[in-house]
Design a protein around this motif. Structure first.
Motif, PDB file in Angstrom:
ATOM      1  N   ARG A 142      41.626  34.627  16.875  1.00 54.35           N
ATOM      2  CA  ARG A 142      42.827  33.830  17.110  1.00 54.35           C
ATOM      3  C   ARG A 142      42.995  33.519  18.600  1.00 54.35           C
ATOM      4  O   ARG A 142      42.432  34.181  19.471  1.00 54.35           O
ATOM      5  N   ASP A 143      43.843  32.524  18.889  1.00 56.66           N
ATOM      6  CA  ASP A 143      44.108  32.136  20.286  1.00 56.66           C
ATOM      7  C   ASP A 143      44.706  33.286  21.086  1.00 56.66           C
ATOM      8  O   ASP A 143      44.391  33.478  22.259  1.00 56.66           O
ATOM      9  N   ASP A 144      45.606  34.079  20.432  1.00 55.77           N
ATOM     10  CA  ASP A 144      46.222  35.184  21.176  1.00 55.77           C
ATOM     11  C   ASP A 144      45.199  36.269  21.494  1.00 55.77           C
ATOM     12  O   ASP A 144      45.304  36.962  22.509  1.00 55.77           O
ATOM     13  N   GLU A 145      44.165  36.401  20.662  1.00 55.06           N
ATOM     14  CA  GLU A 145      43.099  37.370  20.934  1.00 55.06           C
ATOM     15  C   GLU A 145      42.216  36.887  22.087  1.00 55.06           C
ATOM     16  O   GLU A 145      41.787  37.693  22.933  1.00 55.06           O
ATOM     17  N   VAL A 146      41.959  35.592  22.114  1.00 53.94           N
ATOM     18  CA  VAL A 146      41.200  35.029  23.240  1.00 53.94           C
ATOM     19  C   VAL A 146      41.962  35.255  24.540  1.00 53.94           C
ATOM     20  O   VAL A 146      41.399  35.680  25.557  1.00 53.94           O
ATOM     21  N   GLU A 147      43.280  35.005  24.489  1.00 59.65           N
ATOM     22  CA  GLU A 147      44.126  35.192  25.677  1.00 59.65           C
ATOM     23  C   GLU A 147      44.115  36.646  26.128  1.00 59.65           C
ATOM     24  O   GLU A 147      44.038  36.948  27.332  1.00 59.65           O
ATOM     25  N   ALA A 148      44.158  37.574  25.167  1.00 58.36           N
ATOM     26  CA  ALA A 148      44.156  38.996  25.505  1.00 58.36           C
ATOM     27  C   ALA A 148      42.851  39.393  26.179  1.00 58.36           C
ATOM     28  O   ALA A 148      42.848  40.136  27.175  1.00 58.36           O
ATOM     29  N   LEU A 149      41.739  38.895  25.650  1.00 56.87           N
ATOM     30  CA  LEU A 149      40.436  39.243  26.237  1.00 56.87           C
ATOM     31  C   LEU A 149      40.288  38.630  27.630  1.00 56.87           C
ATOM     32  O   LEU A 149      39.733  39.255  28.545  1.00 56.87           O
ATOM     33  N   GLU A 150      40.785  37.402  27.812  1.00 57.53           N
ATOM     34  CA  GLU A 150      40.730  36.773  29.138  1.00 57.53           C
ATOM     35  C   GLU A 150      41.557  37.557  30.152  1.00 57.53           C
ATOM     36  O   GLU A 150      41.163  37.708  31.319  1.00 57.53           O
ATOM     37  N   THR A 151      42.709  38.066  29.719  1.00 59.92           N
ATOM     38  CA  THR A 151      43.557  38.843  30.616  1.00 59.92           C
ATOM     39  C   THR A 151      42.878  40.157  30.991  1.00 59.92           C
ATOM     40  O   THR A 151      42.917  40.586  32.150  1.00 59.92           O
ATOM     41  N   ALA A 152      42.237  40.804  30.027  1.00 58.58           N
ATOM     42  CA  ALA A 152      41.489  42.025  30.321  1.00 58.58           C
ATOM     43  C   ALA A 152      40.351  41.735  31.302  1.00 58.58           C
ATOM     44  O   ALA A 152      40.069  42.535  32.202  1.00 58.58           O
ATOM     45  N   ALA A 153      39.704  40.587  31.128  1.00 60.51           N
ATOM     46  CA  ALA A 153      38.613  40.202  32.033  1.00 60.51           C
ATOM     47  C   ALA A 153      39.122  40.032  33.460  1.00 60.51           C
ATOM     48  O   ALA A 153      38.407  40.332  34.430  1.00 60.51           O
ATOM     49  N   GLU A 278      52.886  36.018  39.485  1.00 58.66           N
ATOM     50  CA  GLU A 278      51.795  35.656  40.396  1.00 58.66           C
ATOM     51  C   GLU A 278      50.432  35.884  39.755  1.00 58.66           C
ATOM     52  O   GLU A 278      49.487  35.111  39.988  1.00 58.66           O
ATOM     53  N   ALA A 279      50.288  36.939  38.947  1.00 59.84           N
ATOM     54  CA  ALA A 279      49.023  37.166  38.250  1.00 59.84           C
ATOM     55  C   ALA A 279      48.763  36.060  37.234  1.00 59.84           C
ATOM     56  O   ALA A 279      47.614  35.653  37.017  1.00 59.84           O
ATOM     57  N   ALA A 280      49.816  35.551  36.605  1.00 62.00           N
ATOM     58  CA  ALA A 280      49.668  34.439  35.662  1.00 62.00           C
ATOM     59  C   ALA A 280      49.146  33.193  36.373  1.00 62.00           C
ATOM     60  O   ALA A 280      48.254  32.498  35.873  1.00 62.00           O
ATOM     61  N   VAL A 281      49.701  32.905  37.563  1.00 64.25           N
ATOM     62  CA  VAL A 281      49.231  31.748  38.337  1.00 64.25           C
ATOM     63  C   VAL A 281      47.759  31.931  38.691  1.00 64.25           C
ATOM     64  O   VAL A 281      46.941  31.009  38.559  1.00 64.25           O
ATOM     65  N   GLU A 282      47.390  33.133  39.147  1.00 65.83           N
ATOM     66  CA  GLU A 282      46.001  33.424  39.520  1.00 65.83           C
ATOM     67  C   GLU A 282      45.067  33.250  38.328  1.00 65.83           C
ATOM     68  O   GLU A 282      44.000  32.643  38.434  1.00 65.83           O
ATOM     69  N   LYS A 283      45.473  33.776  37.168  1.00 66.17           N
ATOM     70  CA  LYS A 283      44.611  33.704  35.975  1.00 66.17           C
ATOM     71  C   LYS A 283      44.419  32.268  35.505  1.00 66.17           C
ATOM     72  O   LYS A 283      43.299  31.817  35.267  1.00 66.17           O
ATOM     73  N   VAL A 284      45.524  31.534  35.365  1.00 69.80           N
ATOM     74  CA  VAL A 284      45.435  30.154  34.866  1.00 69.80           C
ATOM     75  C   VAL A 284      44.644  29.283  35.831  1.00 69.80           C
ATOM     76  O   VAL A 284      43.817  28.472  35.422  1.00 69.80           O
ATOM     77  N   GLN A 285      44.858  29.477  37.139  1.00 68.72           N
ATOM     78  CA  GLN A 285      44.141  28.670  38.111  1.00 68.72           C
ATOM     79  C   GLN A 285      42.656  29.014  38.134  1.00 68.72           C
ATOM     80  O   GLN A 285      41.807  28.139  38.285  1.00 68.72           O
ATOM     81  N   SER A 286      42.327  30.273  38.004  1.00 72.43           N
ATOM     82  CA  SER A 286      40.921  30.676  37.989  1.00 72.43           C
ATOM     83  C   SER A 286      40.203  30.082  36.780  1.00 72.43           C
ATOM     84  O   SER A 286      39.077  29.588  36.884  1.00 72.43           O
ATOM     85  N   ASP A 287      40.881  30.123  35.615  1.00 73.40           N
ATOM     86  CA  ASP A 287      40.300  29.509  34.410  1.00 73.40           C
ATOM     87  C   ASP A 287      40.066  28.011  34.621  1.00 73.40           C
ATOM     88  O   ASP A 287      39.008  27.468  34.296  1.00 73.40           O
ATOM     89  N   MET A 288      41.090  27.337  35.166  1.00 74.08           N
ATOM     90  CA  MET A 288      41.003  25.890  35.365  1.00 74.08           C
ATOM     91  C   MET A 288      39.901  25.540  36.371  1.00 74.08           C
ATOM     92  O   MET A 288      39.134  24.604  36.179  1.00 74.08           O
ATOM     93  N   ARG A 289      39.834  26.328  37.442  1.00 76.49           N
ATOM     94  CA  ARG A 289      38.838  26.057  38.484  1.00 76.49           C
ATOM     95  C   ARG A 289      37.426  26.219  37.934  1.00 76.49           C
ATOM     96  O   ARG A 289      36.536  25.426  38.221  1.00 76.49           O
TER      97      ARG A 289
END
Length: 756
Positions: A142-153, A278-289
């Motif tokens: 699921r999308d929430d599982e993908v999000e969880a794994l990305e956050t752990a990464a 701030e961690a959310a901004v870092e994570k989303v920007q890193s993914d986008m970059r």
């Protein structure tokens, strides 16, 4: 209904507890993959870390053969894990073994698993590894599982960046984050700099990853987003932002991004899953970059820097940081790494700590490069990717002779460059010994070697270099580094200091040369120009705004009381401009005389030859002024129809080509005919080979950066000028055929042992 956010929040809470425990790195990794597998009801969780040799090594696993840890390996691009690392994109597969990229590693025992979810371990857009979960049954995660794994990464990425896993690396190997990287750019200023990276616009490292109160973090995020949008609206509403043009287009793009609902939604999701704002901004920007770095569309790739800047602005608002914080904690051997920067921004850094400058953009005639040259630090430009590959504090070597960069260099590189620095120091000592010797050629021809300057910090080099005087004092630099127009008193004080330090040596002051690429943030030019280099600038601007010129002339006249004053007009196109300027000067002289001010003992007025139209008015020009200076940078730009700020054209045409040398010779010949002194001040004078060419063309006064005087003087001492003039008579007048002029000049020097 199950709360989809509960799983990620529980996982983040568990990871936060693990990060706080006193554990050895391997034990911490083993616990992390165990807890991820348990939280996501996965039978396998594995972490692969990217090494400097582009190999992904298995560092921890729950569910696969534990004996394969640190033995199982995949090359970058190999298998599903290698594909994720190479593309920086997640893979969510219900039947992994039938995917075309699947690669079987028998030592792991993973052949019994069908479902596969892998996400890249990212930091600032760079891939540091891959985190994977697997299940035997076929399922789509699921999308929430993908999000969880990305956050752990993201948590694991900070462990890698902090160097925590370096102890687990086998001897002779190192992780990709710390590997040595070489770049080849363009040499903008000679010299070797060894030091440590200071990112001009540093990425803000987020250390507080886990939130205690999602609602409070949502409030902080919404408040910061609101402030960000207001600041962009404020910039757009200011009168100094043109209604059309590139700057407004960039700000409009910023406003669009700041209001992008997809971006905001991803930020909200990251916060609700347990991250701080701030961690959310870092994570989303890193993914986008990471995604944008792999796009082929050049326009979309260029937008990456807009997103980076926007994310950095938002992070600074959340953390209450000032952009000046880095400059305050500068190391003693700072090498500034920037995409681009202005001249004033470089001067904000303590000069005594600067050892070099690396630019992803820029050209040899950019104003920040001119200032760096005045400061005397090596500069390499056009170094694409330098910012994203660098971290604050990284060891770095800047080779301004060859145009290369060594980031995180190997010990043997450091040793070799340290010896090169020692060799250069010995050579500089030889140049210092030449300081008091006459500036004469091998056959007794005298040439005045002058110095270019523009700030008080340049002036000590006048004595140190042995320059015959200041051939070009760029008065506009005082305006460019100020927050508002310098008052008449401040201008007068600067000019008096310059003349006092120069003592009996001549100083040529160029009147304010703003406009074009020399933008003053506080000067309101209502009309945006399509071709600013050809537009309202220099003498054109000051004749239209005579108050500016009158204030400056009055300050110069008062500062030079009792001594000679030399004033030069920039970008003259027609002789009537000289007559208009002379009329303004005469009025100021009469005004000061009326109030009994001490006036200069003599006033010499000159003009710069930088606009090609003057090449057809040379004899009239020589009679209209007391001296002439050739501005080789702009003259070359206009003759070759080459925007000197265009990086695609930076090296396309050679200033030592026959057409340009012929134009330069016509100016020198006209000066000799009319007994009018001619000086050339520009980048052309600062290289021994091009200075040699100028002397052969008849120039007996050339002006350059202080650091160039020693090498040019050493060349001059071995130069037979008579032979060089004969060389030009034979090679310049006829058809330009065979070898390029630069190669012919190099051969001339080699045959006679002239040091270039």
């Amino acid at each position: 209904m199950r709360d989809m956010a509960a799983g990620p929040r529980v996982l983040l809470k568990r990871l936060r507890e693990l990060m706080a425990e006193a554990l050895e790195p391997q034990a911490r990794l083993d616990r992390i993959v165990h807890d991820i597998a348990q939280n996501m009801v996965a039978e396998v969780c594995s972490l692969y870390v990217l090494r400097a040799d582009s190999v992904l090594e298995l560092y921890a696993t729950e569910g696969l053969n534990p004996g394969s840890v640190h033995l199982a390996q995949l090359k970058l691009g190999e298998g599903l894990v290698g594909t994720i690392a190479a593309s920086a994109r997640a893979l969510n597969l219900s039947d992994a073994q039938h995917h075309p990229a699947f690669a079987y590693l028998p030592e792991t025992g993973e052949e019994i698993y069908s479902s596969f979810l892998g996400v890249p371990v990212l930091r600032a857009g760079r891939t540091l590894g891959v985190l994977v979960v697997q299940n035997r049954t076929q399922r789509q995660y699921r999308d929430d599982e993908v999000e969880a794994l990305e956050t752990a990464a993201m948590v694991i990425a900070e462990m890698i960046a902090a160097g925590e896993l370096a102890r687990l690396t086998r001897p002779g190997l190192e992780l990709d984050l710390r590997r040595s990287v070489s770049f080849t750019g363009i040499a903008f200023n000679d010299g070797i700099g060894l030091g440590h990276v200071v990112l001009h616009e540093p990425r803000i490292v987020v250390t507080n990853l886990f939130n205690e109160d999602s609602d409070e973090e949502m409030r902080r995020l919404e408040q910061a987003l609101g402030s960000l949008r207001l600041s962009i609206d404020d910039m757009l509403s200011r009168r100094d932002v043109a209604f059309e043009g590139e700057h407004r287009a960039v700000l409009e793009a910023y406003r669009m991004f700041a209001n992008d609902q997809g971006w905001v939604r991803r930020l909200d999701e990251a916060v609700r899953n347990g991250l701080t704002a701030e961690a959310a901004v870092e994570k989303v920007q890193s993914d986008m970059r990471a995604r944008m770095m792999h796009m082929t569309d050049p326009y979309l790739r260029e937008r990456m820097s807009d997103f980076d800047d926007l994310a950095n602005r938002l992070l600074r608002m959340l953390l209450g940081r000032s952009p000046d914080d880095v400059a305050a904690a500068l190391p003693k051997d700072a090498i500034i790494v920037a995409r681009s920067m202005g001249a004033a921004e470089l001067l904000d850094y303590p000069r005594e700590k600067l050892r070099g400058l690396v630019l992803e953009d820029g050209t040899v005639t950019s104003h920040v490069v001119i200032v760096a040259r005045a400061i005397g630090i090596p500069v390499v430009g056009q170094v694409k990717g330098a910012v994203s590959m660098s971290e604050n504090g990284d060891a770095i070597i800047v080779d301004g002779d060859e145009g290369t960069i060594q980031l995180r260099p190997q010990p043997e590189f450091e040793s070799a460059y340290a010896e090169k620095v020692r060799f250069r120091a010995r050579r500089q000592e030889l140049y210092r010994e030449l300081r008091k010797k006459p500036s004469e050629s091998k056959d007794g021809v005298h040439v005045d070697l002058m110095m270019n300057a523009g700030l008080v910090v340049d002036l000590p080099q006048l004595a140190e270099s042995g320059a015959a005087g200041i051939g070009l004092f760029r008065t506009e630099l005082q305006f460019m580094v100020a927050a508002a127009f310098p008052r008449a008193e401040a201008q007068e004080a600067l000019y008096r200091d310059v003349l006092d330090i120069a003592r009996d040596k001549p100083v040529t002051f160029r009147t304010i040369d703003i406009g074009g690429d020399k933008v003053l943030p506080y000067f309101k030019n209502a009309a945006a120009e399509e071709n600013p280099a050809l537009g309202w600038r220099a003498i054109r601007l000051t004749l239209d705004r005579p108050g500016l010129l009158r204030t400056q002339i009055r300050a110069l006249l008062k500062a030079a009381g009792g001594r000679e004053l030399r004033v030069m007009l920039p970008m003259v196109t027609v002789l009537s401009e000289i007559a208009q300027a002379r009329e303004i000067i005469d009025k100021e002289v009469r005004h000061l005389s009326r109030f009994a001010h001490l006036l200069p003992t003599s006033l010499k007025l000159g003009a710069m030859v930088e606009v090609p139209s003057l090449l057809w008015q040379l004899d009239e020009l020589m009679k209209a002024v007391d001296f002439v200076s050739v501005g080789s940078n702009d003259l070359f730009q206009f003759i070759m129809a080459t925007d000197r700020g265009n990086t695609q054209l930076a090296d396309r045409f050679d200033p030592l080509s026959t057409p340009f040398l012929r134009a330069l010779k016509s100016v020198a010949d006209a000066g000799a005919r009319n007994h009018t002194p001619v000086t050339l001040c520009g980048e052309l004078a600062g290289k021994p080979i091009s200075a040699m060419a100028l002397i052969g063309l008849g120039y007996r006064s050339i002006s350059m950066s202080a650091a160039s005087i020693g090498p040019v003087k050493a060349m001059l001492a071995e130069l037979p000028v008579g032979e060089l003039e004969t060389f030009f008579e034979e090679n310049l007048a006829g058809q330009a055929a065979g070898l390029p002029m630069r190669a012919l000049l190099q051969a001339f020097a080699d045959d006679r042992g002239i040091p270039l």
